[in-house]
Design an enzyme around this catalytic site. Structure first.
Site, PDB file in Angstrom:
ATOM      1  N   ASP A   3      17.517 -29.905 -12.267  1.00  0.00           N
ATOM      2  CA  ASP A   3      18.932 -30.090 -12.551  1.00  0.00           C
ATOM      3  C   ASP A   3      19.342 -31.381 -11.833  1.00  0.00           C
ATOM      4  O   ASP A   3      18.735 -31.758 -10.831  1.00  0.00           O
ATOM      5  CB  ASP A   3      19.719 -28.887 -12.019  1.00  0.00           C
ATOM      6  CG  ASP A   3      21.213 -29.100 -12.088  1.00  0.00           C
ATOM      7  OD1 ASP A   3      21.726 -29.360 -13.188  1.00  0.00           O
ATOM      8  OD2 ASP A   3      21.868 -29.020 -11.027  1.00  0.00           O
ATOM      9  N   ASP A  24      23.009 -32.714 -10.948  1.00  0.00           N
ATOM     10  CA  ASP A  24      24.124 -32.658  -9.995  1.00  0.00           C
ATOM     11  C   ASP A  24      24.018 -31.445  -9.077  1.00  0.00           C
ATOM     12  O   ASP A  24      23.957 -30.310  -9.545  1.00  0.00           O
ATOM     13  CB  ASP A  24      25.454 -32.637 -10.748  1.00  0.00           C
ATOM     14  CG  ASP A  24      25.613 -33.842 -11.656  1.00  0.00           C
ATOM     15  OD1 ASP A  24      25.234 -34.958 -11.238  1.00  0.00           O
ATOM     16  OD2 ASP A  24      26.086 -33.678 -12.797  1.00  0.00           O
TER      17      ASP A  24
END
Length: 172
Positions: free
Chosen positions: A4, A6
């Protein structure tokens, strides 16, 4: 190995459209480089609803992602969902679409992928795609997300060690 973006490899700046605000999370470059040295392809799977909301232009998103690569090195694949929560797409995590798209681009079976993320949606997307999910909790991770995760690591370095089958201190 899919990350992922952020809150996992860079600090989360909501709807970031400014490359100069990209700041890697401590240890993320060395953790990702460790995966690269092991010969494992690396990719990013990221929801970016700011595009659908008109808060981030496609060019801004490309510049931000380019800055991520400038700071953390090149990724073999980027799978980005630009849709909003209500769009009903198949790619927005926790749906499996981003993981499936990244696996296909890498030419690997999704079951051979590991997804590392900071919230429940990341590990749910991994599970839905048949991949392995490892949660690295942050201050925004909900306690129920930690409880629901099959694998939890205290930080990105430990998550990478766990993904590589090395002994790692696992938080619960």
């Amino acid at each position: 190995m899919l990350f992922d973006r952020d809150g996992t490899i860079i600090y989360d700046v909501p709807y970031n459209n400014r490359p100069e605000l990209v700041k890697p999370i401590s240890g993320s470059r060395s953790a990702i480089d460790r995966i690269r040295r092991a010969g494992v392809p690396v990719g990013v799977v990221t929801n970016q609803s700011g595009v659908a909301r008109g808060l981030i232009g496609a060019d801004d998103l490309e510049r931000v992602n380019a800055r991520v690569e400038e700071l953390l090195g090149p990724f073999d694949v980027w799978a980005v969902c630009p849709h909003g929560e209500a769009d009903g797409c198949a790619c927005r995590k926790p749906a499996p679409g981003l993981v499936l798209r990244a696996a296909e681009a890498l030419g690997v079976d999704p079951r051979d992928c590991v997804v590392i993320g900071d919230i429940g949606r990341d590990v749910e997307a991994a599970r839905a795609a048949g991949a392995r999910g490892i949660l690295v909790p942050t201050e925004v991770t909900l306690p129920e997300e930690v409880a629901a995760a099959e694998e939890v690591a205290p930080d990105l370095t430990a998550a990478v060690a766990l993904a590589l089958g090395e002994k790692a201190e696992v938080a619960r």
